[in-house]
Design a protein around this motif. Structure first.
Motif, short mmCIF file in Angstrom:
data_model
loop_
_atom_site.label_atom_id
_atom_site.label_comp_id
_atom_site.label_asym_id
_atom_site.label_seq_id
_atom_site.Cartn_x
_atom_site.Cartn_y
_atom_site.Cartn_z
N GLU A 1 0.88 -1.17 0.17
CA GLU A 1 -0.06 -0.06 -0.04
C GLU A 1 0.88 1.24 -0.06
OE1 GLU A 1 0.03 -2.33 2.32
OE2 GLU A 1 0.22 -1.35 4.27
N ASN A 2 2.16 1.09 0.37
CA ASN A 2 3.05 2.26 0.39
C ASN A 2 3.99 2.36 -0.88
OD1 ASN A 2 2.11 3.53 2.85
ND2 ASN A 2 2.96 2.14 3.86
N ALA A 3 3.68 1.33 -1.71
CA ALA A 3 4.60 1.45 -2.75
C ALA A 3 4.51 2.61 -3.74
CB ALA A 3 4.48 0.15 -3.67
N PRO A 4 3.14 2.84 -4.06
CA PRO A 4 3.04 4.16 -5.02
C PRO A 4 3.65 5.33 -4.46
CG PRO A 4 0.91 2.91 -4.95
CD PRO A 4 1.88 2.52 -3.66
N GLY A 5 3.62 5.55 -3.01
CA GLY A 5 4.28 6.77 -2.47
C GLY A 5 5.53 6.93 -2.67
N ALA A 6 6.39 5.62 -2.36
CA ALA A 6 7.44 5.40 -2.49
C ALA A 6 8.23 5.61 -3.79
CB ALA A 6 8.09 3.93 -1.93
N LEU A 7 7.56 5.06 -4.78
CA LEU A 7 8.05 5.36 -6.06
C LEU A 7 7.98 6.74 -6.39
CD1 LEU A 7 8.90 4.25 -9.09
CD2 LEU A 7 6.44 3.97 -9.60
N ILE A 8 6.57 7.53 -6.11
CA ILE A 8 6.58 9.04 -6.55
C ILE A 8 7.73 9.83 -5.85
CG2 ILE A 8 5.06 10.91 -6.05
CD1 ILE A 8 2.80 8.82 -6.29
N GLY A 9 8.13 9.44 -4.62
CA GLY A 9 9.15 10.08 -3.79
C GLY A 9 10.15 10.23 -4.41
N LEU A 10 10.61 9.34 -5.43
CA LEU A 10 12.06 9.45 -5.95
C LEU A 10 12.15 10.81 -6.67
CD1 LEU A 10 12.23 6.13 -7.96
CD2 LEU A 10 13.51 6.46 -5.70
N PHE A 11 10.85 11.35 -7.30
CA PHE A 11 10.94 12.23 -8.05
C PHE A 11 10.87 13.74 -7.42
CE2 PHE A 11 9.50 8.82 -10.32
CZ PHE A 11 10.37 8.58 -11.41
#
Ligand code: NDP
Length: 335
Positions: free
Chosen positions: A310-320
């Motif tokens: 459930e926290n994967a989308p936020g983690a991916l977005i956080g890279l940017f």
């Protein structure tokens, strides 16, 4: 984790959604397929590029909206009709952003033989980012002791390794990153000679001149755009640039132009693109170098762990936005 639609502009949480479904954990006899239970998933900047339908990603398939996102990860085999993998084996390779993934082409998976190191390392220092740093620095940059090395996005999955490799070789190493905390990490944990927060520098050209009064021999390129432009002006004659990534451009609908390319001619600079996947066949050779570095503590690795799919989308977005400190990993399960 499903991609809702193709993405325009900056990636956001609403571009992805979570879906719960039940699947059969059985593979057809003789099918050569396996099912893996996903343990650690890797968040990588290139994944953003697969969310927009462009003509050519040169072999990388675009993510089809409505399907689970695909990415690199570590998993455990729970069912196998593939003779080279058996139930219980640990593997890393391309998998899905889901709890279990059906893999039709298990020959693309790497069996994990060394488990005395953290398993999550196979998404980072011992996996794709590690190979990128290794091949990009030692092969593409052709470094020599004493040379001046500059690395952008230096505290990330790839950059932190390039800096440490360069220090081991006896180079002078400067890195840039987007927060004070990351700058401290570069200097105090990874042993860079110097580091700066590029977000606080208004004239990157002048900053690089200050850091490299004699110019840059090697630039490990992770961000592109304005940074690349400023670097080109500060390169030395016969300098080398490993073009690994251009993260500042991935969310732009129109990529920024580079103005200082003429330096490539004047200074005889060599720029070479890096494609991590080209080096995957050399993974065993890479591990022979990397595992002793890890075991002997010659190279350290910082990870940023997000818990749960459930926290994967936020983690991916956080890279940017630079939210991650070190390699961004998502833990789905620990065993
Ligand atoms: P990181 O772990 O470094 O995470 C990305 C980092 O990039 C962020 O933490 C952020 O750090 C920085 N960043 C984000 N947006 C910008 C921006 N607009 N300008 C400057 N910096 C930005 O990622 P990786 O180490 O995994 O990847 C680094 C680069 O290497 C990426 O461009 C990636 O695509 C590329 N890559 C390419 C490979 C290949 O085969 N060619 C293989 C692996 C990676 P900060 O706080 O410092 O801004």
């Amino acid at each position: 984790v499903i991609l809702k639609n193709f993405v325009n502009g900056f990636l956001k949480e609403s571009d992805m959604y979570l879906k719960t479904d039940s699947i059969s954990l059985k593979v057809e006899q003789g099918s050569n397929a396996v099912i893996i239970k996903n343990l650690y998933l890797s968040c990588d900047p290139y994944m953003r590029n697969r969310m927009t339908p462009v003509d050519d990603l040169n072999g990388f398939p675009i993510y089809p909206p409505g399907s689970p996102i695909e990415g690199l990860g570590v998993g455990k085999v729970v069912e196998s009709e593939y003779p080279e993998l058996k139930k219980g084996d640990l593997v890393w390779g391309m998998t899905g952003w889901e709890e279990y993934t059906f893999i039709n082409n298990p020959q693309t998976l790497f069996k994990i033989q060394h488990t005395d190191v953290p398993l999550s390392y196979y998404t980072g220092i011992l996996g794709m980012p590690g190979i990128s740093a290794w091949a990009g620095f030692y092969e593409i940059c052709a470094p020599k002791k004493g040379e001046y090395v500059y690395i952008s996005a230096a505290s990330g999955a790839v950059g932190q390794l390039v800096g440490q490799f360069a220090k081991l070789l006896g180079c002078y190493v400067v890195g840039s990153a987007g927060t004070k905390e990351k700058v401290e990490l570069l200097k105090n944990k990874f042993g860079f000679d110097d580091a700066f927060n590029y977000k606080e520098e208004h004239d990157l050209n002048a900053t690089l001149k200050r850091c490299f009064p004699e110019g840059i021999d090697i630039y490990f390129e992770n961000v592109g755009g304005k940074m690349l432009d400023a670097v080109l002006v500060n390169m030395r004659v016969r300098g080398r640039i490993a073009a690994c990534g251009m993260i500042s451009q991935y969310n732009l609908e129109q990529t920024q132009g580079i103005h200082n390319m003429i330096n490539v001619i004047y200074k005889g600079i060599r720029i070479e693109g890096l494609r991590a996947f080209d080096y995957f066949p050399q993974h065993a050779k890479f591990l022979e170098v990397m595992l002793p570095f890890v075991r002997e503590g010659k190279v350290v690795y910082v990870e940023d762990i997000a818990e749960g799919l459930e926290n994967a989308p936020g983690a991916l977005i956080g890279l940017f936005s630079g939210q991650n400190v070190g390699k961004q990993v998502v833990v789905v399960a620990r065993e």
